[in-house]
Design an enzyme around this catalytic site. Structure first.
Site, PDB file in Angstrom:
ATOM      1  CE  LYS A 127      -6.008   1.921  -0.476  1.00 45.23           C
ATOM      2  NZ  LYS A 127      -6.551   1.906   0.842  1.00 45.23           N
ATOM      3  NE  ARG A 165      -5.583   9.587   3.418  1.00 43.28           N
ATOM      4  CZ  ARG A 165      -4.279   9.788   3.279  1.00 43.28           C
ATOM      5  NH1 ARG A 165      -3.793  11.024   3.300  1.00 43.28           N
ATOM      6  NH2 ARG A 165      -3.455   8.771   3.126  1.00 43.28           N
ATOM      7  CE1 TYR A 212     -14.965   3.155  -2.742  1.00 44.54           C
ATOM      8  CE2 TYR A 212     -13.071   3.548  -4.162  1.00 44.54           C
ATOM      9  CZ  TYR A 212     -13.617   3.406  -2.902  1.00 44.54           C
ATOM     10  OH  TYR A 212     -12.807   3.513  -1.794  1.00 44.54           O
ATOM     11  CE  LYS A 246      -3.634   7.965   6.811  1.00 44.88           C
ATOM     12  NZ  LYS A 246      -4.803   7.086   6.619  1.00 44.88           N
ATOM     13  CD  GLU A 265       5.809  -4.077   3.649  1.00 43.66           C
ATOM     14  OE1 GLU A 265       5.197  -4.920   4.331  1.00 43.66           O
ATOM     15  OE2 GLU A 265       6.226  -3.004   4.111  1.00 43.66           O
ATOM     16  CE  LYS A 291      -3.599   2.396   2.596  1.00 45.60           C
ATOM     17  NZ  LYS A 291      -4.548   2.331   3.711  1.00 45.60           N
ATOM     18  CB  SER A 324     -11.368   7.412  -3.476  1.00 44.23           C
ATOM     19  OG  SER A 324     -10.151   7.836  -2.875  1.00 44.23           O
TER      20      SER A 324
HETATM   21  C1  PBG Z   1      -7.133   3.654   5.524  1.00 44.65           C
HETATM   22  C2  PBG Z   1      -7.624   3.389   4.144  1.00 44.65           C
HETATM   23  C3  PBG Z   1      -7.499   4.300   3.102  1.00 44.65           C
HETATM   24  C4  PBG Z   1      -8.117   3.720   1.987  1.00 44.65           C
HETATM   25  C5  PBG Z   1      -8.584   2.456   2.374  1.00 44.65           C
HETATM   26  N1  PBG Z   1      -8.253   2.262   3.706  1.00 44.65           N
HETATM   27  C6  PBG Z   1      -6.955   5.671   3.096  1.00 44.65           C
HETATM   28  C7  PBG Z   1      -5.611   5.925   3.627  1.00 44.65           C
HETATM   29  O1  PBG Z   1      -4.761   5.022   3.750  1.00 44.65           O
HETATM   30  O2  PBG Z   1      -5.372   7.075   3.968  1.00 44.65           O
HETATM   31  C8  PBG Z   1      -8.216   4.389   0.669  1.00 44.65           C
HETATM   32  C9  PBG Z   1      -9.200   3.851  -0.312  1.00 44.65           C
HETATM   33  C10 PBG Z   1      -9.504   4.763  -1.443  1.00 44.65           C
HETATM   34  O3  PBG Z   1      -8.879   5.832  -1.645  1.00 44.65           O
HETATM   35  O4  PBG Z   1     -10.415   4.424  -2.207  1.00 44.65           O
HETATM   36  N2  PBG Z   1      -7.001   2.632   6.397  1.00 44.65           N
END
Ligand code: PBG
Length: 300
Positions: A220, A177, A285, A189, A205, A167, A246
């Site tokens: 991701k 968010r 989505y 992050k 990982e 990720k 997203s």
């Molecule tokens: C956080 C989490 C995130 C997403 C899924 N789980 C956001 C982040 O890591 O800040 C993002 C999913 C998306 O953008 O569609 N645990």
């Protein structure tokens, strides 16, 4: 396809401004939406809660409240749609007043090991409510092994772990968010999510997650990281999931709303590319929409 769904407390659902076409559902409407998608052939959903501000704390206790929003939603979904696979997100950001996936020390560091204990409680709470798969998205080191141990010890050997293996610290999570009001209050992050410039770290990982007992590995975002999907495909025999996040969704949606791109063709091509790179499953989505097109024979 796995359909990510947002939910909130109360009887009202609310359209999400940053993600046109998506809503934060009440539990009742969540059950309806998931049922419609399932009837069209979507096998699984993954749940993301919007938690009320007054329930957010520095130690994120609400994340393992057995009467919380997520456990109630899991129960309602499993009761109404027993064959739907219910996946839950394991991470603290919706519950943590700091907006981080892990606990934050007074001097602003993420407390890896202390966080793992809380994640285990959260995963256990979801399993007790009936989740089929728990999906740690927090990126703490060692959490997959710890969650596996706790689940096994409590009799949940059959609950699987879909680990966010690779990720990245991505700008493409912005609309998500906004949807959950879960952006970090300070800092970013980057100390726990991965450096977008680093491809080999994904292989490290992956090895760790495999050794720790992950059942599914996730990459991701998906579209900008097709090379990482392919690298993992070549490095493991585990199933690979990819998350079309997203920001990827919003880019397609807004370009199509302007009439500049053909939505159906672009969506299908974007998913085909992720599949071609080696993903066995895709979180998107667009899941319900694509299932509908498929049902209508419009995906040929
Ligand atoms: C956080 C989490 C995130 C997403 C899924 N789980 C956001 C982040 O890591 O800040 C993002 C999913 C998306 O953008 O569609 N645990």
């Amino acid at each position: 396809m796995i359909y990510p769904l947002f939910l909130q407390e109360g009887e009202q659902s609310e359209a999400i401004g940053s993600m046109p076409g998506c809503s934060r559902w009440s539990i009742t409407e969540l059950v309806r939406e998931a049922g419609e998608a399932h009837a069209l052939g979507v096998p699984a959903v993954v749940l993301f809660p919007r938690i009320a501000d007054d329930l957010k704390t520095p130690s994120a206790e609400e994340c393992s409240n057995p009467d919380g929003l997520i456990p109630r939603a899991i129960q309602a979904l499993k009761e109404t749609h027993p064959s739907l696979t219910v996946i839950t997100d394991v991470a603290l950001d919706p519950y943590n007043s700091d907006g981080h996936d892990g606990l934050v020390s007074v001097d602003g560091r993420i407390l890896n090991d202390e966080t793992i204990d809380v994640l285990c409680e959260q995963a256990l709470c979801h399993a007790r409510a009936g989740a089929d798969i728990v999906s740690p998205s927090d990126m703490m080191d060692g959490r997959v092994a710890a969650i596996r141990d706790v689940l096994d010890a409590e009799g949940f050997e059959d609950v699987s772990i879909m680990s966010y293996t690779a990720k990245y610290a991505s700008a493409f999570y912005g609309p998500f968010r906004g949807a959950l009001d879960s952006a970090p209050k300070s800092g970013d992050k980057k100390t726990y999510q991965m450096d977008p410039a680093n491809a080999r770290e994904a292989l490290r990982e992956a090895k760790l997650d495999e050794d720790e007992g992950a059942d599914i590995m996730m990459v991701k975002p998906a579209g900008p990281y097709l090379d990482v999907i392919l690298r993992l495909r070549n490095a493991t025999i585990l199933p690979i999931a990819a998350y079309q996040v997203s920001g990827e969704y919003l880019m397609i949606k807004s370009a199509c709303a302007g009439g500049w791109l053909d939505e159906k063709r672009v969506v299908l091509e974007s998913l085909l590319g992720i599949r071609r790179a080696g993903a066995d499953m895709i979180l998107t989505y667009f899941a319900k929409q694509v299932a509908q097109w498929h049902r209508d024979g419009a995906t040929k």
